[in-house]
Write a protein that holds these residues in place. Sequence first.
Motif, PDB file in Angstrom:
ATOM      1  N   PHE A  83      12.631  51.800  36.516  1.00 30.76           N
ATOM      2  CA  PHE A  83      12.192  53.165  36.253  1.00 30.76           C
ATOM      3  C   PHE A  83      10.758  53.219  35.750  1.00 30.76           C
ATOM      4  CE2 PHE A  83      16.750  54.711  35.755  1.00 30.76           C
ATOM      5  CZ  PHE A  83      16.659  55.598  36.828  1.00 30.76           C
ATOM      6  N   VAL A  84      10.009  54.213  36.275  1.00 31.20           N
ATOM      7  CA  VAL A  84       8.696  54.577  35.747  1.00 31.20           C
ATOM      8  C   VAL A  84       8.735  56.077  35.444  1.00 31.20           C
ATOM      9  CG1 VAL A  84       7.419  52.735  36.892  1.00 31.20           C
ATOM     10  CG2 VAL A  84       7.774  54.908  38.092  1.00 31.20           C
ATOM     11  N   PRO A  85       7.805  56.577  34.608  1.00 28.35           N
ATOM     12  CA  PRO A  85       7.946  57.949  34.119  1.00 28.35           C
ATOM     13  C   PRO A  85       7.800  59.075  35.147  1.00 28.35           C
ATOM     14  CG  PRO A  85       6.608  56.648  32.610  1.00 28.35           C
ATOM     15  CD  PRO A  85       6.783  55.822  33.849  1.00 28.35           C
ATOM     16  N   THR A  86       6.788  58.997  36.033  1.00 33.12           N
ATOM     17  CA  THR A  86       6.463  60.155  36.867  1.00 33.12           C
ATOM     18  C   THR A  86       6.040  59.732  38.269  1.00 33.12           C
ATOM     19  OG1 THR A  86       4.129  60.122  36.221  1.00 33.12           O
ATOM     20  CG2 THR A  86       5.637  61.435  34.833  1.00 33.12           C
ATOM     21  N   VAL A  87       5.930  60.714  39.162  1.00 38.08           N
ATOM     22  CA  VAL A  87       5.417  60.464  40.509  1.00 38.08           C
ATOM     23  C   VAL A  87       3.977  59.955  40.437  1.00 38.08           C
ATOM     24  CG1 VAL A  87       4.804  61.554  42.706  1.00 38.08           C
ATOM     25  CG2 VAL A  87       6.951  62.141  41.583  1.00 38.08           C
ATOM     26  N   GLU A  88       3.201  60.463  39.469  1.00 39.57           N
ATOM     27  CA  GLU A  88       1.832  59.986  39.283  1.00 39.57           C
ATOM     28  C   GLU A  88       1.810  58.490  38.955  1.00 39.57           C
ATOM     29  OE1 GLU A  88       1.991  64.147  39.316  1.00 39.57           O
ATOM     30  OE2 GLU A  88       3.044  62.821  37.899  1.00 39.57           O
ATOM     31  N   SER A  89       2.867  58.031  38.303  1.00 40.91           N
ATOM     32  CA  SER A  89       2.957  56.601  37.992  1.00 40.91           C
ATOM     33  C   SER A  89       2.980  55.765  39.267  1.00 40.91           C
ATOM     34  CB  SER A  89       4.211  56.311  37.167  1.00 40.91           C
ATOM     35  OG  SER A  89       4.194  57.014  35.947  1.00 40.91           O
ATOM     36  N   LEU A  90       3.622  56.277  40.322  1.00 39.20           N
ATOM     37  CA  LEU A  90       3.675  55.530  41.575  1.00 39.20           C
ATOM     38  C   LEU A  90       2.281  55.365  42.172  1.00 39.20           C
ATOM     39  CD1 LEU A  90       6.882  57.048  43.210  1.00 39.20           C
ATOM     40  CD2 LEU A  90       6.679  55.044  41.711  1.00 39.20           C
ATOM     41  N   ASP A  91       1.429  56.375  42.027  1.00 33.13           N
ATOM     42  CA  ASP A  91       0.044  56.253  42.501  1.00 33.13           C
ATOM     43  C   ASP A  91      -0.699  55.187  41.699  1.00 33.13           C
ATOM     44  OD1 ASP A  91       0.324  58.221  44.454  1.00 33.13           O
ATOM     45  OD2 ASP A  91      -0.152  59.829  43.041  1.00 33.13           O
ATOM     46  N   TYR A  92      -0.460  55.168  40.393  1.00 32.05           N
ATOM     47  CA  TYR A  92      -1.082  54.138  39.562  1.00 32.05           C
ATOM     48  C   TYR A  92      -0.651  52.755  40.043  1.00 32.05           C
ATOM     49  CZ  TYR A  92      -1.751  50.852  35.766  1.00 32.05           C
ATOM     50  OH  TYR A  92      -2.095  49.738  35.043  1.00 32.05           O
ATOM     51  N   TRP A  93       0.645  52.596  40.317  1.00 29.22           N
ATOM     52  CA  TRP A  93       1.145  51.274  40.705  1.00 29.22           C
ATOM     53  C   TRP A  93       0.661  50.867  42.094  1.00 29.22           C
ATOM     54  CZ3 TRP A  93       2.859  47.527  37.764  1.00 29.22           C
ATOM     55  CH2 TRP A  93       3.271  47.852  36.465  1.00 29.22           C
ATOM     56  N   LYS A  94       0.445  51.808  42.981  1.00 30.37           N
ATOM     57  CA  LYS A  94      -0.136  51.472  44.282  1.00 30.37           C
ATOM     58  C   LYS A  94      -1.520  50.861  44.097  1.00 30.37           C
ATOM     59  CE  LYS A  94       0.280  54.558  47.595  1.00 30.37           C
ATOM     60  NZ  LYS A  94       0.380  55.888  48.270  1.00 30.37           N
ATOM     61  N   GLU A  95      -2.297  51.456  43.226  1.00 30.70           N
ATOM     62  CA  GLU A  95      -3.646  50.926  42.962  1.00 30.70           C
ATOM     63  C   GLU A  95      -3.560  49.562  42.283  1.00 30.70           C
ATOM     64  OE1 GLU A  95      -6.968  49.708  40.751  1.00 30.70           O
ATOM     65  OE2 GLU A  95      -5.207  50.544  39.732  1.00 30.70           O
ATOM     66  N   ARG A  96      -2.636  49.423  41.319  1.00 32.08           N
ATOM     67  CA  ARG A  96      -2.504  48.153  40.606  1.00 32.08           C
ATOM     68  C   ARG A  96      -2.020  47.044  41.543  1.00 32.08           C
ATOM     69  NH1 ARG A  96      -2.242  46.811  35.094  1.00 32.08           N
ATOM     70  NH2 ARG A  96      -1.066  44.894  34.647  1.00 32.08           N
ATOM     71  N   PHE A  97      -1.043  47.360  42.390  1.00 31.78           N
ATOM     72  CA  PHE A  97      -0.546  46.362  43.337  1.00 31.78           C
ATOM     73  C   PHE A  97      -1.652  45.929  44.304  1.00 31.78           C
ATOM     74  CE2 PHE A  97       4.121  47.966  43.008  1.00 31.78           C
ATOM     75  CZ  PHE A  97       4.301  47.188  41.872  1.00 31.78           C
ATOM     76  N   THR A  98      -2.464  46.867  44.734  1.00 30.96           N
ATOM     77  CA  THR A  98      -3.586  46.531  45.616  1.00 30.96           C
ATOM     78  C   THR A  98      -4.536  45.565  44.915  1.00 30.96           C
ATOM     79  OG1 THR A  98      -3.446  48.675  46.743  1.00 30.96           O
ATOM     80  CG2 THR A  98      -5.532  47.468  46.923  1.00 30.96           C
ATOM     81  N   ARG A  99      -4.819  45.848  43.658  1.00 34.82           N
ATOM     82  CA  ARG A  99      -5.750  45.019  42.882  1.00 34.82           C
ATOM     83  C   ARG A  99      -5.221  43.600  42.689  1.00 34.82           C
ATOM     84  NH1 ARG A  99      -6.153  45.899  37.186  1.00 34.82           N
ATOM     85  NH2 ARG A  99      -5.259  47.952  37.615  1.00 34.82           N
ATOM     86  N   PHE A 100      -3.903  43.465  42.521  1.00 32.84           N
ATOM     87  CA  PHE A 100      -3.314  42.150  42.278  1.00 32.84           C
ATOM     88  C   PHE A 100      -2.798  41.473  43.550  1.00 32.84           C
ATOM     89  CE2 PHE A 100      -3.144  43.685  37.893  1.00 32.84           C
ATOM     90  CZ  PHE A 100      -3.460  42.541  37.176  1.00 32.84           C
ATOM     91  N   GLY A 101      -2.952  42.123  44.704  1.00 32.87           N
ATOM     92  CA  GLY A 101      -2.524  41.508  45.956  1.00 32.87           C
ATOM     93  C   GLY A 101      -1.021  41.454  46.130  1.00 32.87           C
ATOM     94  N   VAL A 102      -0.320  42.448  45.588  1.00 32.94           N
ATOM     95  CA  VAL A 102       1.137  42.505  45.683  1.00 32.94           C
ATOM     96  C   VAL A 102       1.533  43.218  46.974  1.00 32.94           C
ATOM     97  CG1 VAL A 102       3.248  43.408  44.600  1.00 32.94           C
ATOM     98  CG2 VAL A 102       1.389  42.511  43.177  1.00 32.94           C
TER      99      VAL A 102
END
Length: 314
Positions: A83-102
């Motif tokens: 679980f993450v808090p909000t739909v906006e959190s998913l956008d954050y994680w897309k950017e983070r995953f891109t940065r870490f090569g996930v």
Amino acid sequence: MNINGHHHISMITKDAKRNNAFYTNVLGLRRVNMTVNQDSPNMYHLFFGDRTGSPGTELTFFEIPNAGQTHKGTNSISRIGLFVPTVESLDYWKERFTRFGVAFHAEVTEYANKAALHFRDHEMLEMVLLVVPKNTVLPAHWEAWEKSDVPKEHRILGMASVELKVRNPKATVEVLHELFGYEVVEQKGSQTIIQTEAGGVFSELVLIEEDGPAEKPGRGSVHHVAIRVENVAQLKHFDELLKARGVTTSNVVDRHYFESVYFRDANNILFELATDEPGFTIAGDIETLGEKLHLPPKFEHRREEIEAMLTPLD
């Protein structure tokens, strides 16, 4: 005798050092316990979660250095929701995953009636970030870890839906309903979603009917899923119910951090019942949890031998 949700979920990793880096540095979880596999103490058992490793937040990994590739198949625990808090959190994680090569799906989709972002860890373990449904109250005992570098508004909160691929979903539903009070909340095509009344979405299992060869586990596979029980009395009660139904159990096993009973359903899925107490704070001061190797008392006299067999993590 309420089931209040998931307790933890345990996986296999080939490399504890890489595993530790992914779950702390990428997912921003706290390593709340660094201990050993109590059945094979020459191997790490790592626990990641919230500030104290609260029940329902724990992802645990057994290190098996010679683990081979997982051959996906049915009769397996096939996906882990977080679980993450909000739909906006998913956008954050897309950017983070891109940065870490996930590896992740580029688009936000829907899974188990929740906004979802699918991704895989470095060992191809299937995972999905899910947005907490509106008006859902988080478990009161979950504690945010303030030292995570993930912003508070986007942090992973705890376990969400756990997916099982099974040949005979009715058999799994039957035993979980009769003994633990799980109820079907949705059935659509090959998918059945079940929850307990007390646990709600924090106890949710998604059963996918799938025929074919059974999974051959390896690195990145799920070993078992654990269900929360409040105390040892409740644990013993469920152990008796399982045996009365003709299910073979492990009997009560003292895991030091909690007590457990293990059993397999008709689809060979390994379930654990685990008590809430005493928890990981038994390992020491909350501020330093997980920083040093903690051994249950029965292994302490072998510390020097055990430490010599383990590769330092950090």
